[in-house]
Scaffold this motif. Structure first.
Motif, PDB file in Angstrom:
ATOM      1  N   MET A  72       0.820  -1.207   0.000  1.00  0.00           N
ATOM      2  CA  MET A  72       0.000   0.000   0.000  1.00  0.00           C
ATOM      3  C   MET A  72       0.860   1.266   0.000  1.00  0.00           C
ATOM      4  O   MET A  72       0.527   2.268  -0.630  1.00  0.00           O
ATOM      5  CB  MET A  72      -0.952  -0.008   1.204  1.00  0.00           C
ATOM      6  CG  MET A  72      -2.040  -1.075   1.117  1.00  0.00           C
ATOM      7  SD  MET A  72      -1.440  -2.751   1.435  1.00  0.00           S
ATOM      8  CE  MET A  72      -1.572  -2.869   3.213  1.00  0.00           C
ATOM      9  N   ASP A 107       2.520   1.795  -3.407  1.00  0.00           N
ATOM     10  CA  ASP A 107       1.600   2.419  -4.357  1.00  0.00           C
ATOM     11  C   ASP A 107       1.541   3.927  -4.167  1.00  0.00           C
ATOM     12  O   ASP A 107       1.508   4.676  -5.146  1.00  0.00           O
ATOM     13  CB  ASP A 107       0.206   1.805  -4.205  1.00  0.00           C
ATOM     14  CG  ASP A 107      -0.695   2.132  -5.384  1.00  0.00           C
ATOM     15  OD1 ASP A 107      -0.242   1.992  -6.541  1.00  0.00           O
ATOM     16  OD2 ASP A 107      -1.854   2.527  -5.162  1.00  0.00           O
ATOM     17  N   TRP A 132      -4.728   1.955   6.864  1.00  0.00           N
ATOM     18  CA  TRP A 132      -5.164   2.140   5.471  1.00  0.00           C
ATOM     19  C   TRP A 132      -6.630   1.795   5.256  1.00  0.00           C
ATOM     20  O   TRP A 132      -7.199   2.135   4.226  1.00  0.00           O
ATOM     21  CB  TRP A 132      -4.287   1.318   4.521  1.00  0.00           C
ATOM     22  CG  TRP A 132      -4.252  -0.147   4.842  1.00  0.00           C
ATOM     23  CD1 TRP A 132      -5.102  -1.113   4.377  1.00  0.00           C
ATOM     24  CD2 TRP A 132      -3.338  -0.813   5.707  1.00  0.00           C
ATOM     25  NE1 TRP A 132      -4.768  -2.341   4.903  1.00  0.00           N
ATOM     26  CE2 TRP A 132      -3.679  -2.187   5.725  1.00  0.00           C
ATOM     27  CE3 TRP A 132      -2.243  -0.384   6.482  1.00  0.00           C
ATOM     28  CZ2 TRP A 132      -2.973  -3.125   6.487  1.00  0.00           C
ATOM     29  CZ3 TRP A 132      -1.543  -1.315   7.218  1.00  0.00           C
ATOM     30  CH2 TRP A 132      -1.915  -2.667   7.225  1.00  0.00           C
ATOM     31  N   TRP A 145      -5.319   7.211   5.113  1.00  0.00           N
ATOM     32  CA  TRP A 145      -4.373   6.982   4.027  1.00  0.00           C
ATOM     33  C   TRP A 145      -4.089   8.268   3.270  1.00  0.00           C
ATOM     34  O   TRP A 145      -3.034   8.427   2.651  1.00  0.00           O
ATOM     35  CB  TRP A 145      -4.861   5.876   3.110  1.00  0.00           C
ATOM     36  CG  TRP A 145      -3.730   5.049   2.569  1.00  0.00           C
ATOM     37  CD1 TRP A 145      -3.485   4.749   1.263  1.00  0.00           C
ATOM     38  CD2 TRP A 145      -2.691   4.413   3.319  1.00  0.00           C
ATOM     39  NE1 TRP A 145      -2.350   3.965   1.155  1.00  0.00           N
ATOM     40  CE2 TRP A 145      -1.845   3.744   2.412  1.00  0.00           C
ATOM     41  CE3 TRP A 145      -2.389   4.341   4.685  1.00  0.00           C
ATOM     42  CZ2 TRP A 145      -0.726   3.021   2.818  1.00  0.00           C
ATOM     43  CZ3 TRP A 145      -1.275   3.624   5.091  1.00  0.00           C
ATOM     44  CH2 TRP A 145      -0.473   2.977   4.155  1.00  0.00           C
ATOM     45  N   MET A 169      -1.852  -6.289  -0.716  1.00  0.00           N
ATOM     46  CA  MET A 169      -2.702  -6.037  -1.870  1.00  0.00           C
ATOM     47  C   MET A 169      -2.676  -7.236  -2.816  1.00  0.00           C
ATOM     48  O   MET A 169      -2.065  -8.262  -2.533  1.00  0.00           O
ATOM     49  CB  MET A 169      -2.237  -4.777  -2.601  1.00  0.00           C
ATOM     50  CG  MET A 169      -2.258  -3.530  -1.741  1.00  0.00           C
ATOM     51  SD  MET A 169      -2.069  -2.003  -2.710  1.00  0.00           S
ATOM     52  CE  MET A 169      -0.528  -2.280  -3.576  1.00  0.00           C
ATOM     53  N   TYR A 225      -3.765   0.375  -4.337  1.00  0.00           N
ATOM     54  CA  TYR A 225      -4.537   0.645  -3.118  1.00  0.00           C
ATOM     55  C   TYR A 225      -6.009   0.896  -3.430  1.00  0.00           C
ATOM     56  O   TYR A 225      -6.903   0.304  -2.814  1.00  0.00           O
ATOM     57  CB  TYR A 225      -3.948   1.843  -2.371  1.00  0.00           C
ATOM     58  CG  TYR A 225      -4.811   2.280  -1.204  1.00  0.00           C
ATOM     59  CD1 TYR A 225      -4.867   1.519  -0.041  1.00  0.00           C
ATOM     60  CD2 TYR A 225      -5.590   3.442  -1.279  1.00  0.00           C
ATOM     61  CE1 TYR A 225      -5.676   1.902   1.023  1.00  0.00           C
ATOM     62  CE2 TYR A 225      -6.386   3.833  -0.227  1.00  0.00           C
ATOM     63  CZ  TYR A 225      -6.430   3.061   0.929  1.00  0.00           C
ATOM     64  OH  TYR A 225      -7.242   3.440   1.968  1.00  0.00           O
TER      65      TYR A 225
END
Length: 323
Positions: free
Chosen positions: A56, A59, A151, A157, A297, A307
Protein backbone atom coordinates in the motif's frame (compact mmCIF):
# COMPACT_ATOMS: atom_id res chain seq x y z
CA UNK A 1 78.44 2.93 18.62
CA UNK A 2 74.93 4.18 17.86
CA UNK A 3 74.50 5.47 14.29
CA UNK A 4 72.91 8.96 14.00
CA UNK A 5 70.11 9.59 11.42
CA UNK A 6 70.52 12.63 9.21
CA UNK A 7 68.11 15.34 10.61
CA UNK A 8 66.94 16.28 7.12
CA UNK A 9 66.18 12.63 6.29
CA UNK A 10 64.39 12.24 9.63
CA UNK A 11 62.13 15.25 8.93
CA UNK A 12 61.34 13.96 5.45
CA UNK A 13 60.36 10.55 6.84
CA UNK A 14 58.13 12.21 9.46
CA UNK A 15 56.34 14.27 6.79
CA UNK A 16 55.85 11.15 4.65
CA UNK A 17 54.45 9.26 7.64
CA UNK A 18 52.00 12.06 8.49
CA UNK A 19 50.85 12.33 4.88
CA UNK A 20 50.25 8.58 4.70
CA UNK A 21 48.39 8.67 8.02
CA UNK A 22 46.14 11.51 6.82
CA UNK A 23 45.37 9.61 3.62
CA UNK A 24 44.50 6.50 5.63
CA UNK A 25 42.15 8.41 7.96
CA UNK A 26 40.42 10.15 5.04
CA UNK A 27 39.92 6.81 3.26
CA UNK A 28 38.51 5.24 6.43
CA UNK A 29 36.03 8.07 6.99
CA UNK A 30 34.90 7.95 3.37
CA UNK A 31 34.31 4.21 3.56
CA UNK A 32 32.51 4.18 6.91
CA UNK A 33 30.66 7.46 6.81
CA UNK A 34 26.89 7.34 6.33
CA UNK A 35 25.00 9.63 3.94
CA UNK A 36 23.47 12.71 5.48
CA UNK A 37 19.74 12.21 6.01
CA UNK A 38 18.92 15.39 4.09
CA UNK A 39 21.11 14.66 1.08
CA UNK A 40 19.77 12.98 -2.02
CA UNK A 41 22.04 10.23 -3.36
CA UNK A 42 19.88 9.15 -6.29
CA UNK A 43 20.49 6.10 -8.44
CA UNK A 44 22.30 5.87 -11.74
CA UNK A 45 19.24 7.33 -13.50
CA UNK A 46 19.22 10.38 -11.28
CA UNK A 47 16.00 9.31 -9.57
CA UNK A 48 15.32 9.14 -5.85
CA UNK A 49 15.84 5.59 -4.64
CA UNK A 50 13.02 4.62 -2.27
CA UNK A 51 12.41 1.34 -0.44
CA UNK A 52 9.05 0.54 1.15
CA UNK A 53 7.68 -2.28 3.29
CA UNK A 54 4.02 -3.00 2.46
CA UNK A 55 2.44 -2.74 -0.98
CA UNK A 56 0.00 0.00 0.00
CA UNK A 57 2.89 2.35 0.74
CA UNK A 58 4.67 1.30 -2.44
CA UNK A 59 1.60 2.42 -4.36
CA UNK A 60 1.55 5.84 -2.69
CA UNK A 61 5.20 6.45 -3.61
CA UNK A 62 4.55 5.45 -7.23
CA UNK A 63 1.52 7.73 -7.44
CA UNK A 64 3.21 10.76 -5.88
CA UNK A 65 6.80 10.21 -7.04
CA UNK A 66 5.95 9.46 -10.65
CA UNK A 67 8.92 9.46 -13.03
CA UNK A 68 11.29 11.00 -10.49
CA UNK A 69 11.32 8.06 -8.08
CA UNK A 70 12.43 4.46 -8.34
CA UNK A 71 10.65 2.45 -5.64
CA UNK A 72 11.38 -1.05 -4.39
CA UNK A 73 8.72 -2.78 -2.29
CA UNK A 74 9.87 -5.53 0.06
CA UNK A 75 6.56 -7.30 0.78
CA UNK A 76 4.68 -8.70 -2.17
CA UNK A 77 1.11 -9.95 -2.63
CA UNK A 78 -0.02 -12.47 -0.01
CA UNK A 79 2.75 -11.63 2.47
CA UNK A 80 1.80 -11.15 6.14
CA UNK A 81 3.80 -8.16 7.50
CA UNK A 82 3.19 -9.21 11.11
CA UNK A 83 5.32 -12.33 10.55
CA UNK A 84 7.75 -11.01 7.95
CA UNK A 85 11.47 -11.52 8.53
CA UNK A 86 13.91 -9.34 6.63
CA UNK A 87 16.47 -11.20 4.52
CA UNK A 88 20.01 -9.99 3.93
CA UNK A 89 18.84 -8.88 0.49
CA UNK A 90 16.16 -6.75 2.16
CA UNK A 91 18.75 -5.18 4.46
CA UNK A 92 20.85 -4.28 1.42
CA UNK A 93 17.84 -2.67 -0.29
CA UNK A 94 17.10 -0.65 2.84
CA UNK A 95 20.74 0.38 3.17
CA UNK A 96 21.01 1.57 -0.45
CA UNK A 97 17.84 3.68 -0.39
CA UNK A 98 17.74 7.46 -0.15
CA UNK A 99 14.44 7.13 1.72
CA UNK A 100 12.66 4.25 3.44
CA UNK A 101 8.92 4.41 4.11
CA UNK A 102 7.19 1.98 6.45
CA UNK A 103 3.82 1.83 8.18
CA UNK A 104 4.91 1.89 11.81
CA UNK A 105 2.76 1.10 14.89
CA UNK A 106 4.58 -2.27 14.98
CA UNK A 107 2.85 -3.56 11.84
CA UNK A 108 6.19 -4.73 10.49
CA UNK A 109 6.80 -6.81 13.60
CA UNK A 110 10.36 -8.13 13.69
CA UNK A 111 11.55 -5.53 11.17
CA UNK A 112 10.70 -2.61 13.45
CA UNK A 113 13.92 -2.83 15.45
CA UNK A 114 16.02 -2.92 12.27
CA UNK A 115 14.26 0.14 10.88
CA UNK A 116 14.62 2.08 14.13
CA UNK A 117 18.37 1.41 14.21
CA UNK A 118 18.79 2.44 10.58
CA UNK A 119 16.89 5.67 11.27
CA UNK A 120 19.98 6.96 13.08
CA UNK A 121 21.90 6.99 9.78
CA UNK A 122 19.36 7.72 7.04
CA UNK A 123 15.85 8.98 6.36
CA UNK A 124 13.34 6.37 7.49
CA UNK A 125 9.74 7.56 7.76
CA UNK A 126 6.75 5.87 9.38
CA UNK A 127 3.75 7.11 7.39
CA UNK A 128 1.53 6.66 10.46
CA UNK A 129 3.47 9.39 12.29
CA UNK A 130 1.43 12.06 10.52
CA UNK A 131 -1.83 10.86 12.08
CA UNK A 132 -3.05 12.39 15.33
CA UNK A 133 -2.69 9.67 17.98
CA UNK A 134 -6.14 10.53 19.34
CA UNK A 135 -7.60 9.24 16.04
CA UNK A 136 -5.90 5.85 16.30
CA UNK A 137 -7.60 2.73 17.63
CA UNK A 138 -6.20 1.05 20.71
CA UNK A 139 -4.16 -2.11 20.35
CA UNK A 140 -4.82 -5.47 21.94
CA UNK A 141 -3.41 -7.93 24.44
CA UNK A 142 -0.40 -8.69 22.23
CA UNK A 143 1.21 -5.51 23.51
CA UNK A 144 0.54 -3.40 20.43
CA UNK A 145 -0.27 0.10 21.68
CA UNK A 146 -2.24 1.07 18.57
CA UNK A 147 -4.01 -0.80 15.79
CA UNK A 148 -1.61 -0.46 12.81
CA UNK A 149 -4.14 -1.14 10.00
CA UNK A 150 -4.64 2.54 9.25
CA UNK A 151 -5.16 2.14 5.47
CA UNK A 152 -8.69 0.78 6.04
CA UNK A 153 -9.87 4.31 6.79
CA UNK A 154 -9.20 6.09 3.50
CA UNK A 155 -8.97 9.44 5.30
CA UNK A 156 -5.99 8.11 7.27
CA UNK A 157 -4.37 6.98 4.03
CA UNK A 158 -4.74 10.52 2.78
CA UNK A 159 -2.61 11.61 5.74
CA UNK A 160 -0.05 8.96 4.81
CA UNK A 161 0.00 10.32 1.25
CA UNK A 162 0.77 13.82 2.53
CA UNK A 163 3.62 12.44 4.61
CA UNK A 164 5.14 10.80 1.52
CA UNK A 165 4.66 13.98 -0.52
CA UNK A 166 6.39 16.19 2.04
CA UNK A 167 9.32 13.80 2.45
CA UNK A 168 9.92 13.57 -1.31
CA UNK A 169 9.83 17.35 -1.62
CA UNK A 170 12.33 17.74 1.22
CA UNK A 171 14.81 15.41 -0.48
CA UNK A 172 14.19 16.51 -4.05
CA UNK A 173 13.05 20.15 -4.02
CA UNK A 174 13.86 20.52 -7.73
CA UNK A 175 10.74 18.45 -8.54
CA UNK A 176 8.44 19.92 -5.89
CA UNK A 177 5.87 21.09 -8.42
CA UNK A 178 5.47 17.61 -9.88
CA UNK A 179 5.23 15.96 -6.47
CA UNK A 180 2.56 18.43 -5.37
CA UNK A 181 0.58 18.02 -8.58
CA UNK A 182 0.73 14.22 -8.41
CA UNK A 183 -0.27 14.23 -4.75
CA UNK A 184 -3.17 16.60 -5.36
CA UNK A 185 -4.52 14.35 -8.09
CA UNK A 186 -4.16 11.22 -5.95
CA UNK A 187 -5.72 12.86 -2.89
CA UNK A 188 -8.71 13.84 -5.01
CA UNK A 189 -9.15 10.20 -6.03
CA UNK A 190 -8.88 9.08 -2.41
CA UNK A 191 -11.51 11.60 -1.33
CA UNK A 192 -13.88 10.16 -3.94
CA UNK A 193 -13.04 6.62 -2.79
CA UNK A 194 -13.78 7.55 0.82
CA UNK A 195 -17.27 8.79 -0.06
CA UNK A 196 -17.93 5.93 -2.47
CA UNK A 197 -17.06 3.39 0.23
CA UNK A 198 -19.37 5.03 2.77
CA UNK A 199 -22.26 5.07 0.26
CA UNK A 200 -21.85 1.40 -0.70
CA UNK A 201 -21.59 0.10 2.86
CA UNK A 202 -24.67 2.10 3.89
CA UNK A 203 -26.66 0.17 1.26
CA UNK A 204 -26.34 -3.02 3.37
CA UNK A 205 -29.34 -3.51 5.71
CA UNK A 206 -28.23 -2.38 9.15
CA UNK A 207 -29.11 -5.64 10.89
CA UNK A 208 -26.85 -7.57 8.52
CA UNK A 209 -24.01 -5.08 8.52
CA UNK A 210 -21.50 -7.37 10.26
CA UNK A 211 -18.06 -8.05 8.82
CA UNK A 212 -16.40 -11.22 10.14
CA UNK A 213 -12.80 -11.90 9.09
CA UNK A 214 -9.82 -14.06 10.01
CA UNK A 215 -8.09 -11.40 12.12
CA UNK A 216 -8.98 -8.01 13.51
CA UNK A 217 -7.61 -5.92 10.66
CA UNK A 218 -10.77 -4.04 9.68
CA UNK A 219 -11.39 -2.00 12.83
CA UNK A 220 -10.69 1.34 11.16
CA UNK A 221 -12.93 0.29 8.29
CA UNK A 222 -15.76 -0.44 10.72
CA UNK A 223 -15.37 2.88 12.55
CA UNK A 224 -15.16 4.94 9.36
CA UNK A 225 -17.99 3.30 7.43
CA UNK A 226 -20.41 2.21 10.14
CA UNK A 227 -20.17 -1.57 9.99
CA UNK A 228 -19.67 -3.94 12.93
CA UNK A 229 -16.37 -5.79 12.61
CA UNK A 230 -15.36 -9.05 14.26
CA UNK A 231 -12.01 -10.80 13.85
CA UNK A 232 -11.27 -14.38 14.85
CA UNK A 233 -7.70 -13.44 15.79
CA UNK A 234 -6.49 -10.22 17.34
CA UNK A 235 -4.75 -7.33 15.62
CA UNK A 236 -1.61 -9.39 15.03
CA UNK A 237 -1.46 -12.81 13.41
CA UNK A 238 1.59 -13.80 15.45
CA UNK A 239 -0.49 -16.19 17.58
CA UNK A 240 -3.03 -18.78 16.48
CA UNK A 241 -6.71 -18.48 17.53
CA UNK A 242 -7.72 -20.92 20.26
CA UNK A 243 -10.64 -23.33 20.40
CA UNK A 244 -12.59 -20.89 22.57
CA UNK A 245 -12.13 -18.14 19.98
CA UNK A 246 -13.62 -20.38 17.30
CA UNK A 247 -16.49 -21.51 19.56
CA UNK A 248 -17.39 -17.98 20.72
CA UNK A 249 -17.45 -16.61 17.20
CA UNK A 250 -19.49 -19.58 15.94
CA UNK A 251 -22.08 -19.09 18.68
CA UNK A 252 -22.38 -15.37 17.92
CA UNK A 253 -22.92 -16.00 14.23
CA UNK A 254 -25.56 -18.65 14.89
CA UNK A 255 -27.39 -16.52 17.47
CA UNK A 256 -27.45 -13.48 15.20
CA UNK A 257 -28.10 -15.38 11.96
CA UNK A 258 -25.07 -13.88 10.22
CA UNK A 259 -24.93 -15.42 6.76
CA UNK A 260 -21.36 -14.77 5.55
CA UNK A 261 -17.78 -14.65 6.76
CA UNK A 262 -14.69 -13.65 4.80
CA UNK A 263 -11.21 -15.06 4.30
CA UNK A 264 -8.10 -12.93 3.88
CA UNK A 265 -5.48 -13.24 1.15
CA UNK A 266 -2.54 -13.08 3.57
CA UNK A 267 -3.97 -15.18 6.43
CA UNK A 268 -4.64 -18.92 6.64
CA UNK A 269 -8.33 -19.79 6.15
CA UNK A 270 -8.16 -22.88 8.39
CA UNK A 271 -9.72 -21.25 11.48
CA UNK A 272 -12.48 -19.50 9.50
CA UNK A 273 -13.37 -22.81 7.84
CA UNK A 274 -13.67 -24.30 11.35
CA UNK A 275 -16.19 -21.58 12.26
CA UNK A 276 -18.25 -22.28 9.13
CA UNK A 277 -18.24 -26.01 9.82
CA UNK A 278 -19.13 -25.49 13.48
CA UNK A 279 -22.13 -23.35 12.54
CA UNK A 280 -23.26 -25.94 10.00
CA UNK A 281 -23.30 -28.61 12.70
CA UNK A 282 -25.59 -26.35 14.72
CA UNK A 283 -27.98 -26.07 11.80
CA UNK A 284 -26.93 -22.62 10.58
CA UNK A 285 -25.55 -22.23 7.07
CA UNK A 286 -22.78 -19.66 6.75
CA UNK A 287 -21.12 -19.22 3.40
CA UNK A 288 -17.70 -17.92 2.48
CA UNK A 289 -18.41 -14.35 1.40
CA UNK A 290 -15.19 -14.11 -0.59
CA UNK A 291 -11.56 -13.21 -0.23
CA UNK A 292 -10.56 -9.80 1.10
CA UNK A 293 -7.20 -8.08 0.90
CA UNK A 294 -6.16 -7.08 4.39
CA UNK A 295 -2.43 -6.78 5.10
CA UNK A 296 -1.33 -7.17 1.48
CA UNK A 297 -2.70 -6.04 -1.87
CA UNK A 298 -3.34 -8.12 -4.97
CA UNK A 299 -0.72 -9.27 -7.43
CA UNK A 300 1.49 -6.76 -9.21
CA UNK A 301 -0.08 -5.51 -12.43
CA UNK A 302 -3.68 -6.24 -11.42
CA UNK A 303 -6.36 -3.74 -10.42
CA UNK A 304 -6.28 -5.17 -6.89
CA UNK A 305 -2.52 -4.60 -6.90
CA UNK A 306 -3.20 -0.89 -6.32
CA UNK A 307 -4.54 0.65 -3.12
CA UNK A 308 -7.69 2.07 -4.73
CA UNK A 309 -8.35 -1.18 -6.60
CA UNK A 310 -7.86 -3.19 -3.40
CA UNK A 311 -10.33 -1.08 -1.43
CA UNK A 312 -12.93 -1.23 -4.20
CA UNK A 313 -12.56 -5.01 -4.46
CA UNK A 314 -13.05 -5.40 -0.71
CA UNK A 315 -16.08 -3.12 -0.58
CA UNK A 316 -17.79 -4.75 -3.57
CA UNK A 317 -17.13 -8.22 -2.14
CA UNK A 318 -18.57 -7.28 1.26
CA UNK A 319 -21.64 -5.59 -0.18
CA UNK A 320 -22.36 -8.48 -2.56
CA UNK A 321 -22.20 -11.03 0.25
CA UNK A 322 -24.14 -9.12 2.91
CA UNK A 323 -26.94 -7.42 0.97
Amino acid sequence: MKKMINPRLKRALQRLFLAMLALFVFTLISACGSPDSNTTQGNENGKLSVTTTIGMITDIVRQVGGDHVEVTGLMKSGVDPHLYKASQGDINKLDRADIVFYNGLHLEGKMTEILEKMAKKRTIVAVSDGIDRSKLRNGDQTGTEYDPHIWFDVSHWMSATKSVRDTLIKHDPAHEAQYRSNAENYLRQLEELHQETADKISSIPEEGRVLVTAHDAFGYFGDAYNIKVMGLQGISTASEPGTKDVTDLRDYLVANQIKAVFIESSVSRKAIDAVIEGARKKGHQIHNGGELYSDAMGAEGTVEGTYIGMVRHNVDTIVSALQ
